[in-house]
Design a protein around this motif. Structure first.
Motif, short mmCIF file in Angstrom:
data_model
loop_
_atom_site.label_atom_id
_atom_site.label_comp_id
_atom_site.label_asym_id
_atom_site.label_seq_id
_atom_site.Cartn_x
_atom_site.Cartn_y
_atom_site.Cartn_z
N LEU A 28 0.83 -1.21 0.00
CA LEU A 28 0.00 0.00 0.00
C LEU A 28 0.86 1.26 0.00
CD1 LEU A 28 -2.80 -0.98 2.54
CD2 LEU A 28 -2.91 -1.00 0.06
N ASN A 29 1.91 1.25 0.80
CA ASN A 29 2.77 2.43 0.92
C ASN A 29 3.57 2.70 -0.35
OD1 ASN A 29 1.95 3.22 3.46
ND2 ASN A 29 3.50 1.98 4.49
N GLN A 30 3.79 1.68 -1.18
CA GLN A 30 4.51 1.90 -2.44
C GLN A 30 3.67 2.72 -3.42
OE1 GLN A 30 5.50 -2.01 -3.84
NE2 GLN A 30 7.61 -1.82 -3.13
N GLN A 31 2.37 2.75 -3.23
CA GLN A 31 1.48 3.42 -4.18
C GLN A 31 1.20 4.87 -3.81
OE1 GLN A 31 0.99 1.55 -6.75
NE2 GLN A 31 1.94 -0.14 -5.66
N ILE A 32 1.80 5.36 -2.73
CA ILE A 32 1.44 6.69 -2.24
C ILE A 32 2.66 7.36 -1.62
CG2 ILE A 32 0.71 5.96 0.06
CD1 ILE A 32 -1.28 8.31 -2.15
N ASP A 33 2.63 8.68 -1.55
CA ASP A 33 3.76 9.41 -0.99
C ASP A 33 3.71 9.52 0.53
OD1 ASP A 33 1.54 11.00 -1.01
OD2 ASP A 33 2.53 12.79 -1.75
N THR A 34 2.53 9.47 1.13
CA THR A 34 2.38 9.56 2.58
C THR A 34 2.13 8.15 3.12
OG1 THR A 34 1.34 11.71 2.27
CG2 THR A 34 1.10 10.69 4.43
N PRO A 35 3.00 7.65 3.97
CA PRO A 35 2.82 6.27 4.44
C PRO A 35 1.61 6.12 5.36
CG PRO A 35 4.66 7.30 5.58
CD PRO A 35 4.20 8.27 4.53
N LEU A 36 1.02 4.95 5.30
CA LEU A 36 -0.10 4.63 6.17
C LEU A 36 0.44 4.27 7.56
CD1 LEU A 36 -2.11 2.51 3.63
CD2 LEU A 36 -2.83 4.68 4.59
N PRO A 37 -0.33 4.53 8.61
CA PRO A 37 0.14 4.21 9.97
C PRO A 37 0.34 2.70 10.15
CG PRO A 37 -1.74 5.70 10.05
CD PRO A 37 -1.59 5.25 8.63
N PRO A 38 1.33 2.30 10.94
CA PRO A 38 1.62 0.87 11.12
C PRO A 38 0.51 0.12 11.87
CG PRO A 38 3.09 2.23 12.46
CD PRO A 38 2.31 3.15 11.59
N GLU A 39 -0.37 0.82 12.60
CA GLU A 39 -1.47 0.15 13.29
C GLU A 39 -2.40 -0.54 12.32
OE1 GLU A 39 -0.51 3.82 15.73
OE2 GLU A 39 -1.08 3.50 13.67
N LEU A 40 -2.38 -0.10 11.10
CA LEU A 40 -3.30 -0.65 10.10
C LEU A 40 -3.09 -2.14 9.87
CD1 LEU A 40 -5.53 0.50 8.34
CD2 LEU A 40 -3.86 0.79 6.53
#
Length: 156
Positions: free
Chosen positions: A108-120
């Motif tokens: 998921l994080n490879q597709q976006i510039d702002t990383p998603l929180p690790p709690e996800l």
């Protein structure tokens, strides 16, 4: 100079005004090219709108989930499923279904510039009491980042 009879002068006869229609062949060609360009641009916008329909539906579901989490924080467990469902609209099922945990978050994080929180990663497995302990600012950050991912992820 006084010999010129002024009363015998007549107004000049003006020619008929030039009509704007029919236009010259070059103007017709330019108008046709402009119409085709507008039609092509409109078609591109319509296709883009249709391609992004899954994003609009996902944002609607995310907004509904956010409202539901205000009443019942345990609803937060549905957030990873919403992202997975959104990803399945874009990528092949075999590619999405095989990813779990950190590999899923990395994808998921490879597709976006702002990383998603690790709690996800573990959010779907949290007990309801643990979801209730998550403070409002952290929940808001989760929803903000997920909304950003839904709206801006890069399609293959």
């Amino acid at each position: 100079m006084a010999d010129i009879p002024i009363p015998e002068l007549h107004d000049l006869a003006l020619p008929v005004p030039i009509s704007a229609w029919p236009p010259a062949p070059a103007a017709c060609a330019l108008l046709l090219l402009l119409a085709l360009a507008l039609l092509w641009q409109g078609l591109r916008q319509w296709r883009r709108y249709q391609r992004n329909a899954y994003r609009r539906r996902a944002v609607q579901r995310l907004n509904a989930l956010q409202r539901a989490c205000e009443q019942d924080p345990a609803q937060l467990q549905q957030l990873p499923g919403l992202l997975r469902h959104t990803a399945l609209q874009v990528w092949p099922r075999a590619q999405v279904a095989s990813l779990h945990g950190e590999r899923w978050l990395h994808q998921l994080n490879q597709q976006i510039d702002t990383p998603l929180p690790p709690e996800l990663v573990e959010l779907g497995y949290w007990p309801a009491a643990h979801c209730a302990c998550l403070d409002a600012s952290r929940r808001a950050l989760l929803f903000t980042r997920c909304r950003h991912w839904i709206q801006h992820h890069v399609c293959p």
